[in-house]
Write an enzyme that holds these catalytic residues in place. Structure first.
Site, PDB file in Angstrom:
ATOM      1  N   GLY A  83      34.187 -92.600  24.218  1.00  0.00           N
ATOM      2  CA  GLY A  83      35.005 -92.090  23.061  1.00  0.00           C
ATOM      3  C   GLY A  83      34.676 -92.867  21.822  1.00  0.00           C
ATOM      4  N   ASN A 134      38.282 -95.688  26.226  1.00  0.00           N
ATOM      5  CA  ASN A 134      39.197 -95.018  24.936  1.00  0.00           C
ATOM      6  C   ASN A 134      39.249 -93.532  25.007  1.00  0.00           C
ATOM      7  OD1 ASN A 134      40.193 -95.182  22.000  1.00  0.00           O
ATOM      8  ND2 ASN A 134      38.022 -94.003  22.126  1.00  0.00           N
ATOM      9  N   SER A 161      48.863 -94.824  26.272  1.00  0.00           N
ATOM     10  CA  SER A 161      49.682 -94.453  25.264  1.00  0.00           C
ATOM     11  C   SER A 161      51.111 -95.022  25.380  1.00  0.00           C
ATOM     12  CB  SER A 161      49.622 -92.817  25.185  1.00  0.00           C
ATOM     13  OG  SER A 161      50.582 -92.428  24.347  1.00  0.00           O
ATOM     14  N   TYR A 214      49.710 -84.923  29.899  1.00  0.00           N
ATOM     15  CA  TYR A 214      49.068 -86.296  29.193  1.00  0.00           C
ATOM     16  C   TYR A 214      49.793 -87.401  29.425  1.00  0.00           C
ATOM     17  CZ  TYR A 214      47.848 -88.976  25.207  1.00  0.00           C
ATOM     18  OH  TYR A 214      47.253 -90.180  24.469  1.00  0.00           O
ATOM     19  N   ALA A 220      52.042 -88.109  31.688  1.00  0.00           N
ATOM     20  CA  ALA A 220      51.884 -88.483  33.417  1.00  0.00           C
ATOM     21  C   ALA A 220      50.335 -89.301  33.629  1.00  0.00           C
ATOM     22  CB  ALA A 220      52.003 -87.324  34.316  1.00  0.00           C
ATOM     23  N   ALA A 221      49.512 -88.749  32.985  1.00  0.00           N
ATOM     24  CA  ALA A 221      48.013 -89.063  33.338  1.00  0.00           C
ATOM     25  C   ALA A 221      47.923 -90.486  32.657  1.00  0.00           C
ATOM     26  CB  ALA A 221      46.965 -88.247  32.710  1.00  0.00           C
ATOM     27  N   LYS A 222      48.588 -90.903  31.579  1.00  0.00           N
ATOM     28  CA  LYS A 222      48.495 -92.203  31.049  1.00  0.00           C
ATOM     29  C   LYS A 222      49.431 -93.094  31.753  1.00  0.00           C
ATOM     30  CE  LYS A 222      45.820 -91.623  27.258  1.00  0.00           C
ATOM     31  NZ  LYS A 222      44.428 -92.244  27.117  1.00  0.00           N
ATOM     32  N   ILE A 259      48.780 -93.094  15.642  1.00  0.00           N
ATOM     33  CA  ILE A 259      47.732 -93.877  14.912  1.00  0.00           C
ATOM     34  C   ILE A 259      47.035 -92.516  14.401  1.00  0.00           C
ATOM     35  CG2 ILE A 259      45.695 -95.037  15.082  1.00  0.00           C
ATOM     36  CD1 ILE A 259      48.133 -96.648  16.173  1.00  0.00           C
TER      37      ILE A 259
HETATM   38  N1  NAP Z   1      46.064 -91.307  17.753  1.00  0.00           N
HETATM   39  C1  NAP Z   1      47.007 -91.521  18.455  1.00  0.00           C
HETATM   40  O1  NAP Z   1      47.815 -91.448  17.825  1.00  0.00           O
HETATM   41  C2  NAP Z   1      46.883 -91.998  19.868  1.00  0.00           C
HETATM   42  C3  NAP Z   1      48.402 -92.355  20.317  1.00  0.00           C
HETATM   43  C4  NAP Z   1      48.470 -93.043  21.783  1.00  0.00           C
HETATM   44  C5  NAP Z   1      47.094 -93.014  22.512  1.00  0.00           C
HETATM   45  N2  NAP Z   1      46.009 -92.399  21.953  1.00  0.00           N
HETATM   46  C6  NAP Z   1      44.817 -92.721  22.994  1.00  0.00           C
HETATM   47  O2  NAP Z   1      44.038 -93.387  22.200  1.00  0.00           O
HETATM   48  C7  NAP Z   1      42.469 -93.188  22.462  1.00  0.00           C
HETATM   49  C8  NAP Z   1      41.816 -92.753  21.343  1.00  0.00           C
HETATM   50  O3  NAP Z   1      42.711 -91.541  20.503  1.00  0.00           O
HETATM   51  P1  NAP Z   1      41.993 -90.880  19.011  1.00  0.00           P
HETATM   52  O4  NAP Z   1      43.331 -90.260  18.601  1.00  0.00           O
HETATM   53  O5  NAP Z   1      41.353 -91.917  18.629  1.00  0.00           O
HETATM   54  O6  NAP Z   1      41.092 -89.819  19.765  1.00  0.00           O
HETATM   55  P2  NAP Z   1      40.222 -88.775  18.809  1.00  0.00           P
HETATM   56  O7  NAP Z   1      40.200 -89.133  17.414  1.00  0.00           O
HETATM   57  O8  NAP Z   1      40.535 -87.401  19.232  1.00  0.00           O
HETATM   58  O9  NAP Z   1      38.466 -89.325  19.324  1.00  0.00           O
HETATM   59  C9  NAP Z   1      38.486 -88.928  20.697  1.00  0.00           C
HETATM   60  C10 NAP Z   1      36.982 -89.518  21.154  1.00  0.00           C
HETATM   61  O10 NAP Z   1      36.949 -89.253  22.461  1.00  0.00           O
HETATM   62  C11 NAP Z   1      35.722 -88.515  22.738  1.00  0.00           C
HETATM   63  N3  NAP Z   1      36.122 -87.270  23.665  1.00  0.00           N
HETATM   64  C12 NAP Z   1      36.915 -86.720  23.882  1.00  0.00           C
HETATM   65  N4  NAP Z   1      37.021 -85.942  24.815  1.00  0.00           N
HETATM   66  C13 NAP Z   1      35.835 -86.349  25.640  1.00  0.00           C
HETATM   67  C14 NAP Z   1      35.163 -85.954  26.926  1.00  0.00           C
HETATM   68  N5  NAP Z   1      35.866 -85.098  27.497  1.00  0.00           N
HETATM   69  N6  NAP Z   1      34.231 -86.909  27.283  1.00  0.00           N
HETATM   70  C15 NAP Z   1      33.909 -87.644  26.542  1.00  0.00           C
HETATM   71  N7  NAP Z   1      34.209 -88.018  25.463  1.00  0.00           N
HETATM   72  C16 NAP Z   1      35.351 -87.177  24.963  1.00  0.00           C
HETATM   73  C17 NAP Z   1      35.621 -87.621  21.369  1.00  0.00           C
HETATM   74  O11 NAP Z   1      34.433 -87.276  21.088  1.00  0.00           O
HETATM   75  P3  NAP Z   1      34.031 -85.610  21.604  1.00  0.00           P
HETATM   76  O12 NAP Z   1      35.177 -84.865  20.948  1.00  0.00           O
HETATM   77  O13 NAP Z   1      32.628 -85.450  20.644  1.00  0.00           O
HETATM   78  O14 NAP Z   1      33.832 -85.733  22.760  1.00  0.00           O
HETATM   79  C18 NAP Z   1      36.048 -88.862  20.356  1.00  0.00           C
HETATM   80  O15 NAP Z   1      34.912 -89.653  20.166  1.00  0.00           O
HETATM   81  C19 NAP Z   1      42.726 -91.667  23.565  1.00  0.00           C
HETATM   82  O16 NAP Z   1      42.682 -92.395  24.800  1.00  0.00           O
HETATM   83  C20 NAP Z   1      44.204 -91.458  23.188  1.00  0.00           C
HETATM   84  O17 NAP Z   1      44.901 -90.967  24.330  1.00  0.00           O
HETATM   85  C21 NAP Z   1      45.805 -92.162  20.637  1.00  0.00           C
END
Ligand code: NAP
Length: 259
Positions: free
Chosen positions: A14, A84, A138, A151, A153-155, A184
């Site tokens: 990701g 990620n 998360s 989500y 529960a998976a995390k 974030i």
């Molecule tokens: N942002 C927050 O507040 C937050 C908080 C807690 C935890 N997190 C965790 O941090 C991580 C990153 O979050 P983010 O907010 O940066 O996410 P994001 O901006 O939505 O980016 C997600 C990335 O993962 C890729 N992706 C999504 N679904 C995919 C799939 N089925 N197969 C392959 N790639 C996939 C996306 O590209 P494509 O869409 O092109 O596939 C993108 O590169 C995640 O694990 C999220 O659960 C985020």
């Protein structure tokens, strides 16, 4: 910037948006050779510091298999894996409102994708006697009602798996840690802000304040930046963290209120 990851072979899932994009940039700046993956190629193309981009849907076994093979083929081995990729596409609701599909989708991407990639890549690290894995989970694992329940529960399950894996791989020199981001501001969260703003009849800032309030407030008074999470991960995968394994790092500006 220190080149302490010079020549290290890294996979970041990701890595085209949000936190993942920042991790790719940070590891590459420290000298790592980075492969990344997402379902779609970013509009602006792949930056020069990415050695290879693999288009794949990680929520399928075919997707994780193709990413693992492409990574090993490109890099000729593996030293660092940052899991990620993750998200929720279910809208908020009570636990019993989520159907079979909601649960399957949440588990496939947030839990099974890391498990499947590790099954292929961790034995390579164990065989060479070194390696570092980071699972991005998360704060929802400690605050289950802060996100859709499948989500959260998976995390939480990913945290549990990560801790167990760390104990098993430590004797072989492979460190496994987990990072729990709070709120974030990323590409994924921008969509959430827009949806929340539309539902509340407010703007992005109004939506941001409402989400922060729903989390019980963020003591540092602001949301986090992808680069701040990337900095923590760059430390964890480096030799500076050489005796850290099985550990959980919350990075949330103080959001989680408990010890
Ligand atoms: N942002 C927050 O507040 C937050 C908080 C807690 C935890 N997190 C965790 O941090 C991580 C990153 O979050 P983010 O907010 O940066 O996410 P994001 O901006 O939505 O980016 C997600 C990335 O993962 C890729 N992706 C999504 N679904 C995919 C799939 N089925 N197969 C392959 N790639 C996939 C996306 O590209 P494509 O869409 O092109 O596939 C993108 O590169 C995640 O694990 C999220 O659960 C985020």
């Amino acid at each position: 910037m220190s080149k302490d990851l010079m020549g290290k072979k890294a996979l970041v899932t990701g890595g085209t948006k949000g936190i993942g994009e920042a991790i790719v940039e940070r590891l590459a700046a420290a000298g790592a050779r980075v492969v990344t993956t997402a379902r779609s190629m970013p509009y602006g193309g792949i930056p020069d510091h990415v050695e290879r981009f693999v288009a794949a849907d990680l929520s399928t076994q075919a997707g994780t298999d193709s990413v693992a093979e492409a990574t090993l083929e490109t890099l000729g081995g593996i030293d660092i894996v940052v899991h990620n990729a993750g998200r929720t596409d279910a809208t908020a609701g009570v636990a019993t409102s989520f159907d079979e599909e909601d649960w399957q989708r949440a588990l496939a991407l947030n839990l099974l994708a890391p498990v499947r990639l590790d099954r292929r890549l961790v034995p390579v690290m164990s065989g060479q006697g070194s390696g570092s894995v980071v699972h991005v989970t998360s704060i929802a694992r400690t605050l289950p009602r802060s996100a859709p329940m499948p989500y959260a529960a998976a995390k939480a399950a990913l945290n549990n798996y990560s801790k167990g894996l760390a104990a098993e791989t430590a004797p072989a020199g492979v460190r496994v840690n987990r990072v729990l981001p709070g709120f974030i501001e990323t590409t994924g969260v921008e969509h959430l802000l827009d949806d929340t703003a539309a539902a509340m009849g407010t703007d992005r800032n109004g939506a941001r304040q409402a989400i922060m309030a729903a989390l019980g407030g963020i003591p540092m008074g602001r949301t986090g930046r992808p680069a701040e999470v990337a900095e923590l991960i760059a430390f964890l995968v480096s030799d500076r963290a050489s005796w850290i394994t099985g550990a959980e790092y919350v990075i949330d500006g103080g959001t989680v209120p408990t010890v």
